[in-house]
Design an enzyme around this catalytic site. Structure first.
Site, PDB file in Angstrom:
ATOM      1  N   TYR A 154       0.844  -1.205   0.000  1.00  0.00           N
ATOM      2  CA  TYR A 154       0.000   0.000   0.000  1.00  0.00           C
ATOM      3  C   TYR A 154       0.878   1.254   0.000  1.00  0.00           C
ATOM      4  CZ  TYR A 154      -3.737   3.157   1.714  1.00  0.00           C
ATOM      5  OH  TYR A 154      -4.650   4.169   1.874  1.00  0.00           O
ATOM      6  N   ARG A 195     -10.312  -1.361  10.868  1.00  0.00           N
ATOM      7  CA  ARG A 195      -9.782  -0.054  11.248  1.00  0.00           C
ATOM      8  C   ARG A 195     -10.241   0.273  12.663  1.00  0.00           C
ATOM      9  NH1 ARG A 195     -10.234   3.635   5.819  1.00  0.00           N
ATOM     10  NH2 ARG A 195     -11.895   2.218   5.244  1.00  0.00           N
ATOM     11  N   VAL A 196      -9.465   1.141  13.291  1.00  0.00           N
ATOM     12  CA  VAL A 196      -9.641   1.275  14.736  1.00  0.00           C
ATOM     13  C   VAL A 196     -11.004   1.863  15.116  1.00  0.00           C
ATOM     14  CG1 VAL A 196      -8.445   3.523  14.917  1.00  0.00           C
ATOM     15  CG2 VAL A 196      -8.467   1.945  16.851  1.00  0.00           C
ATOM     16  N   THR A 219      -0.420   7.089  18.509  1.00  0.00           N
ATOM     17  CA  THR A 219      -1.403   8.162  18.255  1.00  0.00           C
ATOM     18  C   THR A 219      -1.817   8.225  16.786  1.00  0.00           C
ATOM     19  OG1 THR A 219       0.274   9.831  17.797  1.00  0.00           O
ATOM     20  CG2 THR A 219      -0.420   9.592  20.097  1.00  0.00           C
TER      21      THR A 219
HETATM   22  P1  NAD Z   1     -12.743   1.725   0.741  1.00  0.00           P
HETATM   23  O1  NAD Z   1     -12.079   0.385   0.771  1.00  0.00           O
HETATM   24  O2  NAD Z   1     -13.993   1.907   1.533  1.00  0.00           O
HETATM   25  O3  NAD Z   1     -13.074   2.151  -0.752  1.00  0.00           O
HETATM   26  C1  NAD Z   1     -12.259   1.808  -1.839  1.00  0.00           C
HETATM   27  C2  NAD Z   1     -13.153   1.562  -3.044  1.00  0.00           C
HETATM   28  O4  NAD Z   1     -12.331   1.245  -4.175  1.00  0.00           O
HETATM   29  C3  NAD Z   1     -14.101   0.376  -2.839  1.00  0.00           C
HETATM   30  O5  NAD Z   1     -15.377   0.716  -3.306  1.00  0.00           O
HETATM   31  C4  NAD Z   1     -13.476  -0.728  -3.680  1.00  0.00           C
HETATM   32  O6  NAD Z   1     -14.420  -1.691  -4.125  1.00  0.00           O
HETATM   33  C5  NAD Z   1     -12.851   0.084  -4.807  1.00  0.00           C
HETATM   34  N1  NAD Z   1     -11.725  -0.591  -5.465  1.00  0.00           N
HETATM   35  C6  NAD Z   1     -10.660  -1.193  -4.884  1.00  0.00           C
HETATM   36  N2  NAD Z   1      -9.836  -1.678  -5.829  1.00  0.00           N
HETATM   37  C7  NAD Z   1     -10.385  -1.350  -7.024  1.00  0.00           C
HETATM   38  C8  NAD Z   1     -10.011  -1.584  -8.368  1.00  0.00           C
HETATM   39  N3  NAD Z   1      -8.883  -2.251  -8.676  1.00  0.00           N
HETATM   40  N4  NAD Z   1     -10.821  -1.128  -9.356  1.00  0.00           N
HETATM   41  C9  NAD Z   1     -11.978  -0.467  -9.067  1.00  0.00           C
HETATM   42  N5  NAD Z   1     -12.389  -0.223  -7.801  1.00  0.00           N
HETATM   43  C10 NAD Z   1     -11.592  -0.664  -6.806  1.00  0.00           C
HETATM   44  O7  NAD Z   1     -11.631   2.788   1.180  1.00  0.00           O
HETATM   45  P2  NAD Z   1     -11.799   4.329   1.518  1.00  0.00           P
HETATM   46  O8  NAD Z   1     -11.549   4.503   2.961  1.00  0.00           O
HETATM   47  O9  NAD Z   1     -13.034   4.867   0.927  1.00  0.00           O
HETATM   48  O10 NAD Z   1     -10.547   4.931   0.741  1.00  0.00           O
HETATM   49  C11 NAD Z   1     -10.701   5.559  -0.525  1.00  0.00           C
HETATM   50  C12 NAD Z   1      -9.357   6.099  -0.991  1.00  0.00           C
HETATM   51  O11 NAD Z   1      -8.850   7.041  -0.048  1.00  0.00           O
HETATM   52  C13 NAD Z   1      -8.286   5.028  -1.158  1.00  0.00           C
HETATM   53  O12 NAD Z   1      -7.531   5.305  -2.310  1.00  0.00           O
HETATM   54  C14 NAD Z   1      -7.451   5.178   0.077  1.00  0.00           C
HETATM   55  O13 NAD Z   1      -6.111   4.782  -0.146  1.00  0.00           O
HETATM   56  C15 NAD Z   1      -7.556   6.668   0.362  1.00  0.00           C
HETATM   57  N6  NAD Z   1      -7.350   6.975   1.784  1.00  0.00           N
HETATM   58  C16 NAD Z   1      -8.326   6.701   2.701  1.00  0.00           C
HETATM   59  C17 NAD Z   1      -8.087   6.972   4.050  1.00  0.00           C
HETATM   60  C18 NAD Z   1      -9.125   6.712   5.105  1.00  0.00           C
HETATM   61  O14 NAD Z   1      -8.856   6.977   6.287  1.00  0.00           O
HETATM   62  N7  NAD Z   1     -10.297   6.248   4.773  1.00  0.00           N
HETATM   63  C19 NAD Z   1      -6.851   7.511   4.454  1.00  0.00           C
HETATM   64  C20 NAD Z   1      -5.885   7.745   3.485  1.00  0.00           C
HETATM   65  C21 NAD Z   1      -6.144   7.494   2.142  1.00  0.00           C
HETATM   66  N1  UDP Z   2      -5.747  -0.485  16.379  1.00  0.00           N
HETATM   67  C1  UDP Z   2      -6.074  -0.963  17.637  1.00  0.00           C
HETATM   68  N2  UDP Z   2      -7.123  -1.826  17.739  1.00  0.00           N
HETATM   69  C2  UDP Z   2      -7.852  -2.221  16.688  1.00  0.00           C
HETATM   70  C3  UDP Z   2      -7.543  -1.716  15.402  1.00  0.00           C
HETATM   71  C4  UDP Z   2      -6.462  -0.851  15.286  1.00  0.00           C
HETATM   72  O1  UDP Z   2      -5.441  -0.623  18.629  1.00  0.00           O
HETATM   73  O2  UDP Z   2      -8.810  -3.009  16.881  1.00  0.00           O
HETATM   74  C5  UDP Z   2      -4.635   0.473  16.258  1.00  0.00           C
HETATM   75  C6  UDP Z   2      -3.609   0.129  15.170  1.00  0.00           C
HETATM   76  O3  UDP Z   2      -2.627  -0.754  15.672  1.00  0.00           O
HETATM   77  C7  UDP Z   2      -3.051   1.494  14.843  1.00  0.00           C
HETATM   78  C8  UDP Z   2      -4.239   2.437  15.058  1.00  0.00           C
HETATM   79  O4  UDP Z   2      -5.186   1.705  15.859  1.00  0.00           O
HETATM   80  O5  UDP Z   2      -2.034   1.836  15.735  1.00  0.00           O
HETATM   81  C9  UDP Z   2      -4.933   2.872  13.771  1.00  0.00           C
HETATM   82  O6  UDP Z   2      -5.216   1.709  13.019  1.00  0.00           O
HETATM   83  P1  UDP Z   2      -6.017   1.740  11.646  1.00  0.00           P
HETATM   84  O7  UDP Z   2      -5.921   0.363  11.068  1.00  0.00           O
HETATM   85  O8  UDP Z   2      -7.364   2.309  11.872  1.00  0.00           O
HETATM   86  O9  UDP Z   2      -5.262   2.801  10.740  1.00  0.00           O
HETATM   87  P2  UDP Z   2      -3.720   2.989  10.333  1.00  0.00           P
HETATM   88  O10 UDP Z   2      -2.848   2.099  11.158  1.00  0.00           O
HETATM   89  O11 UDP Z   2      -3.686   2.636   8.889  1.00  0.00           O
HETATM   90  O12 UDP Z   2      -3.483   4.420  10.620  1.00  0.00           O
END
Ligand code: NAD
Ligand code: UDP
Length: 320
Positions: A154, A195-196, A219
């Site tokens: 990723y 996710r947390v 954090t």
């Molecule tokens: P999500 O998993 O809910 O949504 C991702 C979507 O993309 C899904 O609908 C999935 O079916 C689709 N998808 C995955 N692979 C695909 C492919 N090869 N072709 C077509 N569709 C595909 O995730 P999200 O939280 O909505 O994240 C959306 C974007 O934002 C991602 O690119 C992610 O990296 C970025 N992002 C999200 C967060 C967050 O906290 N949610 C943080 C940083 C970056």
């Molecule tokens: N985490 C946790 N308990 C859970 C899920 C996640 O303590 O049940 C922690 C994880 O180890 C990380 C933070 O929460 O330190 C955020 O995790 P998340 O997967 O939401 O996002 P990311 O690590 O990608 O920021």
């Protein structure tokens, strides 16, 4: 959410890849509400049809089932490239597919933007900073990523996508925008994506143990989804000289133990905390510097954690 669909004289045609996902589905709604047309492209790997079902009756909404790691041919004015699983459990489930989505997907989308001369916004991530040695993280920081670790598919995929965006910009004058998104939460998160925020809320509502990884001292900063979507739209609306990268996130930092305690209080749950081992390469701290977003976009988050969590808890409560 608003059902107030505006009509525009000459609507833009906006492609949202990953439009059935958590962030993508909110973005689809927001763009439709602004009067433009949306083509949602998704392979439904982590997205859910129910997120976009309420939009299906809108004549300005179109759904295409497609995997962005294969080329696609559409006529569009703007592109939000959101396609990619964001939760560590999901993106580590098929790491090779994650790299194909981030890298091949970026190339296909940039090729489409080049052919159609459309503006293209990349959903990049705070993960490109890895386990940061600089805190908080400004856009100039180049990161500390383990290229051969479990998060590499990723983190490195998203880093390579940023490189591709800048190379298409320099070599082919593609109009790019890069948003580095920090942890975001809200309705339409998957209840089981690991996710947390979703884990803790679901566990609290079910009366199960709250799983804290490590000592809970690590954090994160949590941005509510409406704020984040607002930042993405503001970035898309900037002139061609604004490429980013621009951090988008809420700078209020909180430990995982504090987050668990807040969720217990807001749900009124009697769940107990349990401490499990920390996943490899789990970043110990993360906080965005958002001065650039503030200056260039006039953006800052408006929803505080308590109110955002209340809305998210109500969503999960209705799902369960
Ligand atoms: P999500 O998993 O809910 O949504 C991702 C979507 O993309 C899904 O609908 C999935 O079916 C689709 N998808 C995955 N692979 C695909 C492919 N090869 N072709 C077509 N569709 C595909 O995730 P999200 O939280 O909505 O994240 C959306 C974007 O934002 C991602 O690119 C992610 O990296 C970025 N992002 C999200 C967060 C967050 O906290 N949610 C943080 C940083 C970056
Ligand atoms: N985490 C946790 N308990 C859970 C899920 C996640 O303590 O049940 C922690 C994880 O180890 C990380 C933070 O929460 O330190 C955020 O995790 P998340 O997967 O939401 O996002 P990311 O690590 O990608 O920021």
């Amino acid at each position: 959410m608003s059902q107030n669909f505006q009509e525009k004289l000459s609507p833009k045609r906006v492609l949202i890849t990953g439009g059935a996902g958590f962030l993508g589905s909110h973005l689809c709604r927001r763009i439709l509400d602004g009067g433009d047309e949306v083509i949602c492209v998704d392979n439904f790997s982590t997205g859910r049809r129910r997120h976009i079902t309420p939009l299906m009756d809108n004549p300005r909404f179109e759904l295409v089932r497609h995997d962005v790691s294969f080329p696609l041919y559409l006529e569009v004015d703007e592109i939000f490239n959101m396609a990619c699983p964001a939760s560590p459990i999901h993106y580590q489930n098929d790491p090779v597919q994650t790299i194909k989505t981030t890298v091949n997907g970026a190339m296909n989308i940039l090729g489409l933007a080049k052919r159609t001369n459309s503006k293209v916004l990349q959903a990049s991530t705070s993960e490109i900073y890895g386990d940061p040695l600089v805190h908080p993280q400004p856009e100039e920081y180049r990161g500390n990523v383990n290229p051969i670790g479990l998060r590499g598919c990723y983190d490195e995929g998203k880093r390579c996508a940023e490189t591709l965006f800048f190379d298409y910009h320099r070599q082919h004058q593609v109009r790019i925008k890069i948003a580095r998104i920090f942890n975001t939460y809200g309705p339409h998160m998957h209840p089981d994506d690991g996710r947390v925020v979703s884990n803790f809320i679901v566990q609290a509502l079910k009366g199960e143990e709250i799983t804290i990884y490590g000592d809970g001292g690590q954090t994160r900063c949590f941005c509510f989804v409406t704020d984040l979507v607002d930042g993405l739209c503001r970035l898309m609306d900037t002139g061609d000289d604004v490429t980013g990268p621009i951090n988008l996130g809420n700078p209020v930092e909180i430990s995982m133990t504090q987050l668990a305690e807040t969720i217990l209080e807001l749900t009124g749950s009697r769940s107990k905390l349990t401490y499990l081992s920390l996943p490899p390469d789990d970043p110990t701290q993360r906080r965005p510097v958002i001065a650039r977003a503030n200056e260039v976009l006039g953006w800052q988050p408006k929803v505080d954690l308590e109110n955002g969590l209340k809305e998210t808890i109500a969503y999960f409560d209705s799902l369960l």
